[in-house]
Design a protein around this motif. Structure first.
Motif, mmCIF file in Angstrom:
data_model
loop_
_atom_site.group_PDB
_atom_site.id
_atom_site.type_symbol
_atom_site.label_atom_id
_atom_site.label_comp_id
_atom_site.label_asym_id
_atom_site.label_seq_id
_atom_site.Cartn_x
_atom_site.Cartn_y
_atom_site.Cartn_z
ATOM 1 N N CYS A 7 -4.522 54.848 -12.218
ATOM 2 C CA CYS A 7 -4.923 53.612 -12.890
ATOM 3 C C CYS A 7 -6.361 53.246 -12.508
ATOM 4 O O CYS A 7 -6.681 53.124 -11.321
ATOM 5 C CB CYS A 7 -3.976 52.476 -12.506
ATOM 6 S SG CYS A 7 -4.461 50.870 -13.164
ATOM 7 N N PRO A 8 -7.236 53.055 -13.503
ATOM 8 C CA PRO A 8 -8.621 52.712 -13.201
ATOM 9 C C PRO A 8 -8.795 51.272 -12.737
ATOM 10 O O PRO A 8 -9.854 50.903 -12.238
ATOM 11 C CB PRO A 8 -9.338 52.944 -14.527
ATOM 12 C CG PRO A 8 -8.292 52.700 -15.554
ATOM 13 C CD PRO A 8 -7.011 53.192 -14.937
ATOM 14 N N MET A 9 -7.755 50.455 -12.888
ATOM 15 C CA MET A 9 -7.879 49.046 -12.508
ATOM 16 C C MET A 9 -7.457 48.795 -11.068
ATOM 17 O O MET A 9 -8.120 48.080 -10.343
ATOM 18 C CB MET A 9 -7.080 48.175 -13.480
ATOM 19 C CG MET A 9 -7.649 48.276 -14.897
ATOM 20 S SD MET A 9 -6.731 47.372 -16.144
ATOM 21 C CE MET A 9 -5.208 48.310 -16.228
ATOM 22 N N CYS A 10 -6.352 49.411 -10.649
ATOM 23 C CA CYS A 10 -5.897 49.195 -9.262
ATOM 24 C C CYS A 10 -6.184 50.397 -8.362
ATOM 25 O O CYS A 10 -6.277 50.251 -7.160
ATOM 26 C CB CYS A 10 -4.409 48.848 -9.226
ATOM 27 S SG CYS A 10 -3.297 50.233 -9.630
ATOM 28 N N GLY A 11 -6.281 51.579 -8.968
ATOM 29 C CA GLY A 11 -6.542 52.788 -8.205
ATOM 30 C C GLY A 11 -5.389 53.235 -7.331
ATOM 31 O O GLY A 11 -5.565 54.092 -6.459
ATOM 32 N N LEU A 12 -4.201 52.687 -7.561
ATOM 33 C CA LEU A 12 -3.070 52.970 -6.672
ATOM 34 C C LEU A 12 -1.940 53.763 -7.300
ATOM 35 O O LEU A 12 -1.229 54.480 -6.607
ATOM 36 C CB LEU A 12 -2.488 51.651 -6.147
ATOM 37 C CG LEU A 12 -3.447 50.765 -5.355
ATOM 38 C CD1 LEU A 12 -2.780 49.425 -5.049
ATOM 39 C CD2 LEU A 12 -3.880 51.464 -4.079
ATOM 40 N N HIS A 13 -1.732 53.611 -8.593
ATOM 41 C CA HIS A 13 -0.558 54.189 -9.242
ATOM 42 C C HIS A 13 -0.962 55.055 -10.429
ATOM 43 O O HIS A 13 -2.014 54.839 -11.029
ATOM 44 C CB HIS A 13 0.383 53.083 -9.726
ATOM 45 C CG HIS A 13 0.876 52.208 -8.630
ATOM 46 N ND1 HIS A 13 1.889 52.586 -7.789
ATOM 47 C CD2 HIS A 13 0.482 50.979 -8.211
ATOM 48 C CE1 HIS A 13 2.104 51.622 -6.907
ATOM 49 N NE2 HIS A 13 1.261 50.641 -7.138
ATOM 50 N N PRO A 14 -0.104 55.981 -10.820
ATOM 51 C CA PRO A 14 -0.353 56.737 -12.046
ATOM 52 C C PRO A 14 -0.361 55.771 -13.226
ATOM 53 O O PRO A 14 0.434 54.826 -13.275
ATOM 54 C CB PRO A 14 0.826 57.706 -12.152
ATOM 55 C CG PRO A 14 1.413 57.748 -10.787
ATOM 56 C CD PRO A 14 1.113 56.433 -10.141
ATOM 57 N N GLU A 15 -1.266 56.002 -14.145
ATOM 58 C CA GLU A 15 -1.398 55.094 -15.282
ATOM 59 C C GLU A 15 -0.537 55.534 -16.454
ATOM 60 O O GLU A 15 -0.533 56.700 -16.836
ATOM 61 C CB GLU A 15 -2.853 55.006 -15.734
ATOM 62 C CG GLU A 15 -3.034 54.008 -16.862
ATOM 63 C CD GLU A 15 -4.425 54.017 -17.430
ATOM 64 O OE1 GLU A 15 -4.960 52.930 -17.665
ATOM 65 O OE2 GLU A 15 -4.969 55.118 -17.665
ATOM 66 N N ASP A 16 0.196 54.601 -17.007
ATOM 67 C CA ASP A 16 0.844 54.743 -18.300
ATOM 68 C C ASP A 16 0.689 53.381 -18.985
ATOM 69 O O ASP A 16 0.140 52.446 -18.399
ATOM 70 C CB ASP A 16 2.303 55.192 -18.189
ATOM 71 C CG ASP A 16 3.195 54.226 -17.436
ATOM 72 O OD1 ASP A 16 2.804 53.059 -17.215
ATOM 73 O OD2 ASP A 16 4.312 54.622 -17.066
ATOM 74 N N THR A 17 1.160 53.261 -20.198
ATOM 75 C CA THR A 17 0.959 52.021 -20.945
ATOM 76 C C THR A 17 1.605 50.837 -20.240
ATOM 77 O O THR A 17 0.997 49.769 -20.125
ATOM 78 C CB THR A 17 1.516 52.156 -22.373
ATOM 79 O OG1 THR A 17 0.919 53.296 -22.979
ATOM 80 C CG2 THR A 17 1.218 50.928 -23.206
ATOM 81 N N MET A 18 2.835 51.012 -19.772
ATOM 82 C CA MET A 18 3.536 49.916 -19.101
ATOM 83 C C MET A 18 2.781 49.470 -17.859
ATOM 84 O O MET A 18 2.625 48.272 -17.611
ATOM 85 C CB MET A 18 4.965 50.352 -18.758
ATOM 86 C CG MET A 18 5.813 49.258 -18.189
ATOM 87 S SD MET A 18 6.151 47.988 -19.419
ATOM 88 C CE MET A 18 7.293 46.980 -18.513
ATOM 89 N N HIS A 19 2.304 50.417 -17.081
ATOM 90 C CA HIS A 19 1.558 50.059 -15.877
ATOM 91 C C HIS A 19 0.264 49.348 -16.246
ATOM 92 O O HIS A 19 -0.019 48.263 -15.717
ATOM 93 C CB HIS A 19 1.256 51.291 -15.016
ATOM 94 C CG HIS A 19 0.424 50.942 -13.828
ATOM 95 N ND1 HIS A 19 0.977 50.395 -12.686
ATOM 96 C CD2 HIS A 19 -0.909 51.020 -13.615
ATOM 97 C CE1 HIS A 19 -0.002 50.154 -11.816
ATOM 98 N NE2 HIS A 19 -1.151 50.527 -12.362
ATOM 99 N N ALA A 20 -0.516 49.926 -17.143
ATOM 100 C CA ALA A 20 -1.828 49.371 -17.469
ATOM 101 C C ALA A 20 -1.753 47.961 -18.041
ATOM 102 O O ALA A 20 -2.593 47.120 -17.730
ATOM 103 C CB ALA A 20 -2.558 50.291 -18.449
ATOM 104 N N LEU A 21 -0.748 47.701 -18.863
ATOM 105 C CA LEU A 21 -0.702 46.419 -19.564
ATOM 106 C C LEU A 21 0.251 45.391 -18.964
ATOM 107 O O LEU A 21 0.129 44.202 -19.266
ATOM 108 C CB LEU A 21 -0.343 46.646 -21.035
ATOM 109 C CG LEU A 21 -1.344 47.474 -21.824
ATOM 110 C CD1 LEU A 21 -0.842 47.686 -23.242
ATOM 111 C CD2 LEU A 21 -2.720 46.823 -21.815
#
Length: 143
Positions: A7-21
């Motif tokens: 995730c480019p916002m938190c840098g902690l978790h793999p990014e998918d749509t649910m995570h990002a939004l």
């Protein structure tokens, strides 16, 4: 070009749509600066989460949620492509301003007929947006 899966916002978790939004700490911080109610059912998939929003939120909150989601996505893209991440408050403020501008443009006409209507539906796991607008000087009996 290789894309980083984190995730480019938190840098902690793999990014998918649910995570990002929805579930990212940054996404939650943006929501906390809005009047949206907290809505975190145990859905792992974004389409199911959004269907819950459409089912449980008032029409005003659905519109605000759409504006907030749009601006979260724009912030995410800025983080990816410009290495810049606006503050959660700035994203929430932009979403609220966008919705206010949309409402102003789509205010009711003097005859009491709305200038436009919109629909968003879940069809086989995909969302389809629809828009309908009446011509301002239409003399047709059909509208």
């Amino acid at each position: 070009m290789e894309v980083e899966p984190t995730c480019p916002m938190c840098g902690l978790h793999p990014e998918d749509t649910m995570h990002a939004l929805v579930s990212c700490v940054y996404a939650r911080a943006v929501r906390s600066h809005t009047t949206l109610p907290s809505f975190s059912p145990p859905y792992a998939e974004f389409p199911l989460w959004f269907e819950g929003v459409l089912t449980n939120f008032s029409s005003d909150n659905i519109m605000l949620a759409a504006a907030v989601l749009y601006h979260k996505w724009r912030a995410r893209n800025r983080a990816v492509w410009e290495a810049a991440l606006p503050s959660p408050r700035a994203v929430a403020t932009a979403a609220t301003a966008t919705l206010q501008a949309w409402r102003l443009v789509h205010a009711s006409s003097p005859q009491g007929h709305p200038h436009s209507t919109g629909t968003l539906r879940l069809v086989h796991g995909h969302y389809i947006a629809a828009f309908n607008s009446h011509p301002r000087a239409c003399l047709s009996f059909l509208h």
